[in-house]
Scaffold this motif. Structure first.
Motif, PDB file in Angstrom:
ATOM      1  N   LYS A  98       0.823  -1.208   0.000  1.00  0.00           N
ATOM      2  CA  LYS A  98       0.000   0.000   0.000  1.00  0.00           C
ATOM      3  C   LYS A  98       0.853   1.252   0.000  1.00  0.00           C
ATOM      4  N   LYS A  99       2.008   1.144   0.668  1.00  0.00           N
ATOM      5  CA  LYS A  99       2.879   2.314   0.738  1.00  0.00           C
ATOM      6  C   LYS A  99       3.730   2.465  -0.513  1.00  0.00           C
ATOM      7  N   GLY A 100       3.563   1.548  -1.459  1.00  0.00           N
ATOM      8  CA  GLY A 100       4.299   1.660  -2.707  1.00  0.00           C
ATOM      9  C   GLY A 100       5.643   0.957  -2.704  1.00  0.00           C
ATOM     10  N   GLU A 101       5.954   0.251  -1.606  1.00  0.00           N
ATOM     11  CA  GLU A 101       7.215  -0.486  -1.602  1.00  0.00           C
ATOM     12  C   GLU A 101       7.073  -1.753  -2.433  1.00  0.00           C
ATOM     13  N   GLU A 102       8.167  -2.155  -3.029  1.00  0.00           N
ATOM     14  CA  GLU A 102       8.157  -3.400  -3.786  1.00  0.00           C
ATOM     15  C   GLU A 102       8.469  -4.541  -2.817  1.00  0.00           C
ATOM     16  N   ILE A 103       7.558  -5.486  -2.716  1.00  0.00           N
ATOM     17  CA  ILE A 103       7.768  -6.571  -1.772  1.00  0.00           C
ATOM     18  C   ILE A 103       7.958  -7.877  -2.516  1.00  0.00           C
ATOM     19  N   LEU A 104       9.065  -8.533  -2.225  1.00  0.00           N
ATOM     20  CA  LEU A 104       9.423  -9.715  -2.997  1.00  0.00           C
ATOM     21  C   LEU A 104       8.861 -10.979  -2.371  1.00  0.00           C
ATOM     22  N   ILE A 105       8.272 -11.800  -3.204  1.00  0.00           N
ATOM     23  CA  ILE A 105       7.750 -13.076  -2.743  1.00  0.00           C
ATOM     24  C   ILE A 105       8.658 -14.200  -3.213  1.00  0.00           C
ATOM     25  N   LEU A 106       9.220 -14.042  -4.392  1.00  0.00           N
ATOM     26  CA  LEU A 106      10.275 -14.943  -4.851  1.00  0.00           C
ATOM     27  C   LEU A 106      11.511 -14.093  -5.068  1.00  0.00           C
ATOM     28  N   ARG A 107      12.650 -14.562  -4.549  1.00  0.00           N
ATOM     29  CA  ARG A 107      13.849 -13.741  -4.654  1.00  0.00           C
ATOM     30  C   ARG A 107      14.922 -14.484  -5.430  1.00  0.00           C
ATOM     31  N   SER A 163       4.105 -22.181  -4.174  1.00  0.00           N
ATOM     32  CA  SER A 163       3.042 -22.184  -5.196  1.00  0.00           C
ATOM     33  C   SER A 163       3.305 -21.143  -6.262  1.00  0.00           C
ATOM     34  N   THR A 164       3.765 -19.987  -5.833  1.00  0.00           N
ATOM     35  CA  THR A 164       4.064 -18.917  -6.782  1.00  0.00           C
ATOM     36  C   THR A 164       5.098 -19.395  -7.806  1.00  0.00           C
ATOM     37  N   LEU A 165       6.086 -20.133  -7.315  1.00  0.00           N
ATOM     38  CA  LEU A 165       7.114 -20.659  -8.219  1.00  0.00           C
ATOM     39  C   LEU A 165       6.514 -21.688  -9.179  1.00  0.00           C
ATOM     40  N   ALA A 166       5.701 -22.590  -8.657  1.00  0.00           N
ATOM     41  CA  ALA A 166       5.112 -23.616  -9.517  1.00  0.00           C
ATOM     42  C   ALA A 166       4.232 -22.978 -10.589  1.00  0.00           C
ATOM     43  N   LEU A 167       3.455 -21.974 -10.201  1.00  0.00           N
ATOM     44  CA  LEU A 167       2.587 -21.311 -11.178  1.00  0.00           C
ATOM     45  C   LEU A 167       3.409 -20.595 -12.236  1.00  0.00           C
ATOM     46  N   ALA A 168       4.504 -19.977 -11.816  1.00  0.00           N
ATOM     47  CA  ALA A 168       5.364 -19.288 -12.778  1.00  0.00           C
ATOM     48  C   ALA A 168       5.906 -20.273 -13.800  1.00  0.00           C
ATOM     49  N   VAL A 211       1.213 -15.765 -13.375  1.00  0.00           N
ATOM     50  CA  VAL A 211       1.518 -14.976 -12.194  1.00  0.00           C
ATOM     51  C   VAL A 211       0.195 -14.513 -11.615  1.00  0.00           C
ATOM     52  N   LYS A 212      -0.026 -14.834 -10.346  1.00  0.00           N
ATOM     53  CA  LYS A 212      -1.314 -14.538  -9.709  1.00  0.00           C
ATOM     54  C   LYS A 212      -1.658 -13.071  -9.788  1.00  0.00           C
ATOM     55  N   HIS A 213      -2.948 -12.799  -9.826  1.00  0.00           N
ATOM     56  CA  HIS A 213      -3.435 -11.428  -9.857  1.00  0.00           C
ATOM     57  C   HIS A 213      -2.898 -10.658  -8.655  1.00  0.00           C
TER      58      HIS A 213
END
Ligand SMILES: Nc1ncnc2c1ncn2[C@@H]1O[C@H](COP(=O)(O)OP(=O)(O)O)[C@@H](O)[C@H]1O
Ligand code: SF4
Ligand code: SF4
Ligand SMILES: [Mg+2]
Lengths: 675, 297
Positions: free
Chosen positions: A18-27, A50-55, A60-62
């Motif tokens: 929300k604050k506009g920071e980029e937050i990493l889920i896969l690094r 799961s994010t990796l498997a979907l990629a 890439v999830k909404h």
């Protein structure tokens, strides 16, 4: 060198806060999937698996977006591909089986029709060929009599069978790569073992590469050639399955394997402290630092890189992996549970039967029980003060039903529930006085559901304190802080909402709420099933500690036999609402065994590639208990014949006090049925 | 590792929560427009009696059907009354009556819905049947009947409208309660032995409140349309009190040569309805309720 099917290169995926920071889920993930291999991706929830498997199928999830890197399949980057081109690949070249895929089948279409649809979409076969292919696929996933299955609707199949259909549909396009996201999570132990065995067979038979995503190291161990361990969006360890499970050289994996209860060990494993950091909270240093047993000063401010060790064919992200290499194996130590058994009976169930069937009006008027085949029947259990008794059985075996009646949430059809030897407890809440309600408290499976999302931790714990003891203001607050401390949570948690807590913390709050009532008995319904493995042991240890401090009695329901082995003094095995075996844990986990207990124990998945599940009985699901005879007759592979079908088997009691209900003499039951 | 992470939020006072919701609403273009229109109308309703340039009931035969001019901004009507004066005053009654009507709809609809969701089973079935049956009568006919029997006073209109527009709220409240009731925290409260009242007040209402409020806001705009239709038919506000529905009704025959007398009240009425609608929508989004997936009724 074997051909590489999918190449993940420096992949980073994240979202904007929300604050506009980029937050990493896969690094910065890099890995290769080779032709014909099965790769297990393991990690706790939120680790990004799961994010990796979907990629890997270009999805890439909404709300998330690719920050950098690529997923290369057939030398093109899936993440940059147009939807139209992706459609040609998905289902045909890369197929996915999501969690609960079986349940996601369209309910009003026949199985055959749904597979046909998948074939039309993902293959170029004509109608005749498709028909043949349907029965071929159903055969391949080992469904009995494919012709009749094809004509059935999804709800006419058991959970395991539905999952098999989902596998068949995924195979419709003969994919090169099959992605499976928690494909057996939520299935019964026995079903799980069967589905895994099927996947192994398919991997061998078709040579399809598989990526198997799960939080369950036991399941991963059964199928994978190679394992990737993820933590906080990073790969922390990657290597051959056997090495990872036998000699993990990353502290997280090491700790994880140490904290998983095993069938062979009675007692509670050591727990791993803390929980995985939320995405976006890591700024520098090793993300495992504050939970690590091997950490050093330098881990605090420096992030270790993933290092490839040629001689082990393993990649590891840790400064200190060398000191782990010296450990020959994971040596698991357990804390033996202490039970100060008083010879006082605290709860007695006698001849309890419970039915969900609606009573007919006439029967209601005459006040008689109409259902002669109730869901739960003939339950006789004596529970001693201070003991932990576990109820085990597959889903639908009536474990929760019995708990509900003890709690007064479900009326029994017959039988008596007696507290403290002389007080009859009505199974109807309205007929219990407040003290009867206070002495029995419940802890539920999923703390997300059992804590009101609109209440703060303070409000949640205050409820029983106000209700039963009328506490107010300062005294109330003091008690809440006290309880929070007992469950190892600080005072500052008071103002938090459940959504601001991790799964383990939420469950601690639920435990605190139960103990706030100062109960004599706590009913635990699958209390660790929704938790991550790394926090499961901590919650079990906490429960044990509290029990030792307060002399509470636990009735512990679980489908996980290793967890039950770790925490319980006594075990009762249920099938179709009837008791099969009741006895001290030690004895229930040994021969002689009831044939059903043997099935359950055989199906347990251990995080060890050398321990394979033994599949003794079919994974069919019975709708109703049989009218006559032994409840297990429908699935028993040792069935003796007519006697099992017509006569209720007798209780046989061993010298150590283990009761088994079977027509087969104890001496015979001593023997393993496979050998 | 730092503890103050992005997921952490402190317990806020209700006022702080409300202002945060309003800010979120206004940060969306549609929400901003909706809120602006609504606030404009509310302010206008309060101050219009003091700023109206003419007497709204002063009939002047010499000034019949004047076109808009510097003196009479929106022209005059067939009785020579100033259309601008009547337009800025014309929303007051409708806004007040439907606001209180909505509150009544919220109250009975919400409570009955929660009750039905809570008890379930036969009682729920029967109550819902009755609600459905009662309200399958075309509401406008029923309203006309009530109004002709009991008159068009405010004391009749508010409860009558509130009653008819509560139906949708009953459904939404019941569905939301059904969702909550299955959760283990309710089971837990029951097992502890809390009273039904305590369960409704502490466990259910905080979890269904948002959905009910959003539905109430939606109903408000529909009620406004309904009330204006009544006035249009001559059963709402009685002349000479200015009211948009009534004004449209009176002037529609003159549309071909005195368009001004009908356009102003139409713009007034439709902008208010759109404003409330957009606001309710933004409100739902700010609360994280997706109305598109949970279409009520
Ligand atoms: N659409 C989304 N928006 C924001 N965060 C998300 C979204 N989807 C997933 N996440 C976050 O990404 C992290 C990893 O999610 P996921 O890949 O589903 O983990 P796993 O499969 O290991 O449970 C979690 O912290 C989750 O909260
Ligand atoms: S780098 Fe340090 S903190 Fe991180 S896992 Fe290795 S030893 Fe532990
Ligand atoms: S009584 Fe018969 S059917 Fe039942 S478990 Fe024993 S052998 Fe199997
Ligand atoms: Mg997941």
């Amino acid at each position: 060198m074997t051909e590489i099917i999918q190449k993940v290169k420096n992949l980073s995926i994240g979202f904007k806060s929300k604050k506009g920071e980029e937050i990493l889920i896969l690094r910065n993930i890099s890995t290769n999937i080779k032709k014909g291999e099965t790769v297990g991706i393991v990690g706790e929830s939120g680790s990004g698996k799961s994010t990796l498997a979907l990629a890997m199928m270009g999805y890439v999830k909404h709300g998330l977006y690719t920050i950098g890197g690529e997923c290369e399949f057939n030398s093109s980057n899936l993440l940059k591909m147009k939807n139209r081109d992706l459609e040609k690949i998905r289902g045909r070249k890369i197929a996915m089986i999501p969690q609960n895929a079986g349940q996601a089948l369209t309910p009003n279409l026949k199985i055959g029709y749904q597979i046909d649809e998948a074939l039309q979409l993902h293959s170029d076969l004509n109608e005749e060929e498709r028909e043949q292919k349907i029965s071929e696929l159903l055969n391949k996933v080992r469904l009995p009599s494919p012709e009749t299955i094809a004509l059935r609707y999804p709800h006419e199949l058991s959970g395991g069978q539905q999952q098999r259909v989902a596998v068949a549909m995924a195979l419709a396009g003969t994919p090169d790569l099959l992605l499976l996201d928690e494909p057996t999570t939520g299935l019964d132990v026995t079903t799980q073992a069967h589905v895994l065995e099927l996947l192994n067979f398919i991997a061998k038979d078709t040579g399809t590469s598989m990526v198997y995503v799960s939080h369950d190291l036991g399941a991963i161990a059964q199928v994978s050639d190679r394992i990737i361990v993820m933590y906080s969006g990073e790969i922390v360890l990657e290597g051959p399955s056997r090495d990872i499970l036998k000699k993990p050289i990353h502290p997280y994996t090491y700790g994880l394997l140490k904290s998983i209860p095993k069938l062979s060990l009675a007692g509670l494993p050591q727990s791993m402290p803390g929980s995985q950091p939320q995405p976006g909270t890591m700024y520098r240093g090793c993300s495992f630092f504050d939970r690590c047993d091997f950490s050093e000063e330098k881990c605090k401010n420096n992030s270790p890189q993933l290092e490839y060790l040629e001689e082990l064919n393993t990649s590891v992200r840790c400064f200190n992996y060398k000191s782990l290499m010296n450990h020959s194996q994971v040596n698991q130590t357990v804390n033996k549970i202490k039970t100060s058994l008083e010879d006082k009976e605290i709860l007695n169930l006698s001849e309890v039967s419970i039915s969900y069937a609606k009573q007919k009006l006439l029967d209601q008027v005459l006040n008689r029980i109409s259902d002669d085949n109730p869901t739960v029947k003939d339950i006789n259990i004596n529970i001693k003060k201070g003991e932990t008794i576990a109820l085990v059985g597959e889903s639908g075996s009536g474990k929760s039903t019995i708990l509900k009646s003890i709690a007064g949430l479900l009326r029994t059809k017959g039988g008596i529930i007696k507290f403290d030897q002389n007080r009859n407890l009505s199974s109807d809440l309205k007929e219990r006085d407040p003290n009867d309600l206070r002495i029995i408290q419940l802890i539920f499976q999923n703390p997300d559901e059992s804590l009101n999302p609109n209440h703060t931790v303070e409000e949640i714990i205050a409820q029983p304190l106000k209700l039963y003891f009328g506490l107010k203001s300062e005294e109330l607050k003091k008690n809440i802080i006290d309880l929070l401390q007992k469950v190892r949570l600080g005072e500052f948690y008071m103002s938090r909402y459940p959504r601001q807590l991790s799964g383990g913390e939420k469950q601690r709050v639920a435990v605190a709420r139960a103990f706030a009532a100062k109960p004599d008995i706590i009913l635990c319904d699958e209390v660790t099933s929704a938790l991550d493995v790394s926090v499961q042991a901590a919650v079990l240890n906490l429960l044990q500690q509290l029990k030792e401090d307060f002399g509470t009695t636990y009735i512990f329901v679980s489908h996980d036999l290793a967890v039950v082995r770790a925490i319980s003094d006594r075990v009762a095995v249920l099938y179709q609402g009837r008791l099969c075996e009741v006895g001290p844990s030690k004895d229930v986990y040994q021969f002689p065994s009831h044939p059903y207990t043997e099935v359950l124990l055989g199906a347990v998945l251990e995080p060890d590639p050398d321990i394979k599940p033994k599949l003794v009985a079919e994974d069919i699901v019975e709708e109703k208990p049989p009218q006559k005879g032994c409840s297990f007759q429908g699935r028993c592979s040792r069935i003796l014949g007519d006697i099992c079908k017509s006569e209720i088997p007798p209780w046989q009691i061993t010298e150590s006090g283990n009761s088994i209900r079977c027509h087969i003499p104890l001496k015979e039951l001593q023997k393993d049925q496979i050998n | 590792m730092k503890l103050d992470n992005i997921y952490q939020e402190e317990k806020k006072s209700n006022l702080a929560k409300l202002s945060e919701i309003i800010i979120t609403m206004a940060s969306r273009p549609s929400g901003f427009i909706g809120l602006s229109i609504l606030i404009f109308h509310v302010i206008l309703a309060f101050i219009s009696p003091y700023i109206a340039p003419y007497d709204f009931k002063a009939i002047n035969p010499t000034l019949m059907l004047q076109a808009p001019s510097a003196e009479y901004w929106f022209g005059t009507d067939d009785l020579g009354r100033d259309v601008f004066t009547r337009t800025i005053l014309g929303g007051r009654t409708a806004l007040t009556i439907t606001f209180f009507g909505s509150l009544i709809a919220l109250l009975w609809g919400g409570l009955l819905g929660i009750f039905c969701g809570l008890v379930g089973g036969k009682t729920d079935d029967i109550v819902m049947r009755i609600v459905d049956a009662f309200l399958s009568i075309p509401w406008i006919l029923a309203m006309l009947l009530i109004v002709s029997l009991l008159g068009t006073s405010t004391e009749v209109l508010i409860p009558a409208l509130g009653f008819f527009y509560g139906k949708g709220i009953v459904r939404v409240a019941r569905a939301a309660t059904h969702d909550v009731i299955a959760k283990d925290f309710i089971v837990s409260a029951r097992a502890r032995g809390h009273s039904n009242f305590s369960i409704i007040w502490n466990e259910i209402i905080p979890n269904v409140r948002d959905a009910i409020l959003v539905e109430g806001a939606m109903r408000w705009s529909w009620m406004l349309l309904g009330f204006s239709s009544l006035s249009f038919l001559g059963f709402g506000v009685s002349p000479p009190t200015p009211d948009w529905g009534l004004m449209i009704s009176n002037a529609r025959g003159l549309m071909s040569f005195a368009y001004w007398s009908v356009i102003a009240p139409i713009v007034g009425l439709s902008s208010l309805i759109i404003g409330i609608n957009l606001t309710a929508d933004a409100f739902a989004k700010a609360l994280g309720i997706d109305r598109s997936t949970k279409a009520p009724v």
